[in-house]
Design an enzyme around this catalytic site. Sequence first.
Site, PDB file in Angstrom:
ATOM      1  N   LYS A 269       7.664  59.455  55.565  1.00 19.98           N
ATOM      2  CA  LYS A 269       8.442  60.473  56.250  1.00 19.98           C
ATOM      3  C   LYS A 269       7.581  61.712  56.465  1.00 19.98           C
ATOM      4  O   LYS A 269       6.525  61.836  55.879  1.00 19.98           O
ATOM      5  CB  LYS A 269       9.677  60.859  55.414  1.00 19.98           C
ATOM      6  N   GLY A 270       8.070  62.622  57.312  1.00 13.10           N
ATOM      7  CA  GLY A 270       7.397  63.911  57.435  1.00 13.10           C
ATOM      8  C   GLY A 270       6.858  64.260  58.801  1.00 13.10           C
ATOM      9  O   GLY A 270       6.193  65.285  58.944  1.00 13.10           O
TER      10      GLY A 270
ATOM     11  N   GLU B 203      13.186  67.238  52.093  1.00 15.31           N
ATOM     12  CA  GLU B 203      13.842  65.931  52.217  1.00 15.31           C
ATOM     13  C   GLU B 203      13.754  65.158  50.902  1.00 15.31           C
ATOM     14  O   GLU B 203      14.712  64.503  50.482  1.00 15.31           O
ATOM     15  CB  GLU B 203      13.187  65.125  53.340  1.00 15.31           C
TER      16      GLU B 203
ATOM     17  N   ASP C 185       9.787  57.638  59.351  1.00 12.38           N
ATOM     18  CA  ASP C 185       8.757  57.337  60.358  1.00 12.38           C
ATOM     19  C   ASP C 185       8.265  55.902  60.244  1.00 12.38           C
ATOM     20  O   ASP C 185       7.862  55.309  61.243  1.00 12.38           O
ATOM     21  CB  ASP C 185       7.607  58.332  60.220  1.00 12.38           C
TER      22      ASP C 185
ATOM     23  N   SER D 114      16.521  65.382  58.274  1.00 10.56           N
ATOM     24  CA  SER D 114      16.021  66.038  59.491  1.00 10.56           C
ATOM     25  C   SER D 114      15.566  65.002  60.518  1.00 10.56           C
ATOM     26  O   SER D 114      15.299  63.853  60.175  1.00 10.56           O
ATOM     27  CB  SER D 114      14.837  66.935  59.131  1.00 10.56           C
ATOM     28  N   GLY D 115      15.458  65.467  61.760  1.00  9.68           N
ATOM     29  CA  GLY D 115      14.942  64.586  62.813  1.00  9.68           C
ATOM     30  C   GLY D 115      16.003  64.231  63.836  1.00  9.68           C
ATOM     31  O   GLY D 115      17.195  64.479  63.648  1.00  9.68           O
ATOM     32  N   SER D 116      15.563  63.596  64.927  1.00  6.50           N
ATOM     33  CA  SER D 116      16.447  63.356  66.068  1.00  6.50           C
ATOM     34  C   SER D 116      17.553  62.342  65.763  1.00  6.50           C
ATOM     35  O   SER D 116      18.622  62.407  66.375  1.00  6.50           O
ATOM     36  CB  SER D 116      15.617  62.894  67.273  1.00  6.50           C
TER      37      SER D 116
HETATM   38  C1  5RP Z   1      11.092  64.663  59.327  1.00  6.79           C
HETATM   39  C2  5RP Z   1      11.290  63.205  59.083  1.00  6.79           C
HETATM   40  C3  5RP Z   1      12.207  62.473  60.002  1.00  6.79           C
HETATM   41  O1  5RP Z   1      13.239  61.926  59.270  1.00  6.79           O
HETATM   42  C4  5RP Z   1      11.437  61.391  60.685  1.00  6.79           C
HETATM   43  O2  5RP Z   1      10.350  61.980  61.377  1.00  6.79           O
HETATM   44  C5  5RP Z   1      12.308  60.612  61.681  1.00  6.79           C
HETATM   45  O3  5RP Z   1      12.589  61.410  62.783  1.00  6.79           O
HETATM   46  P1  5RP Z   1      13.358  60.871  64.051  1.00  6.79           P
HETATM   47  O4  5RP Z   1      14.755  60.551  63.613  1.00  6.79           O
HETATM   48  O5  5RP Z   1      13.290  62.035  65.010  1.00  6.79           O
HETATM   49  O6  5RP Z   1      12.632  59.662  64.589  1.00  6.79           O
HETATM   50  O7  5RP Z   1      10.776  62.622  58.170  1.00  6.79           O
HETATM   51  O8  5RP Z   1      10.233  65.232  58.362  1.00  6.79           O
END
Ligand code: 5RP
Length: 230
Positions: free
Chosen positions: A98-99, A107, A88, A29-31
């Site tokens: 993460k999270g 995840e 993160d 998940s995530g951008s």
């Molecule tokens: C979500 C996560 C994401 O993988 C993490 O926040 C990275 O997100 P992004 O790719 O948007 O920077 O752990 O629970």
Amino acid sequence: MMNIDASKKRVGEAVVKYIKDGMKIGLGSGSTMFYTVQKLGERVKEEGLNIVGIPTSRETAEWAKKFGVPLTDFSNIQQLDIAIDGADEVDPNLQLIKGRGGALLREKIVADAAKEFYVIVDASKTVDHLGAFPLPVEVVPFGWEVTATKVARLGCDPILRRKDGEIFVTDNGNYILDCNFNKILEPKKLQIDLKSLVGVVETGLFMNMTTKLLVGKDGEVIEKSKKDNR
Ligand code: 5RP
């Protein structure tokens, strides 16, 4: 110098070269993962790539449907060939926090079910020590106040996550405590200590799970493998 979003796109697309025909893939998940799912969809369309994914969040499932990446679930398969996800924070031993998106439990289940776990980040996520990013801890809603008091005794000041003024509820119906440990010197011990508390479901510490790290930096993608740390 590229901006962060350009680095996310670069690394999110770069990891797709590791996907081969027939693979079962955990979709994080995530951008950054947005670009991975989009690129996977392109390969499905252009090459007829035969793959199937298990998404770690409702948002990722929506992207997969939009871009034409076939999905399945754990009632059909038990093991994945590879899981791909963002993070993160990443330390020099490829340990993760993460999270931020609140999808940490799914995840972790998905990464654990995969033979290999590939992590994709922009360079802003690499750190010497985990902990500047508040550690997300998923807790059962019932008695969360008691659980938070026990978590605080481990050396932080837990904040109940809110979104748009409401308590944030995960895809699993739980709450998230964001825990400012600042500098986590013994992440493995902290993971064990947190998991031993009644009411804690899971934490955003991903210990010894990463197979390969891909970092987007200045228009390039730098790769680091688990074995490089030995
Ligand atoms: C979500 C996560 C994401 O993988 C993490 O926040 C990275 O997100 P992004 O790719 O948007 O920077 O752990 O629970």
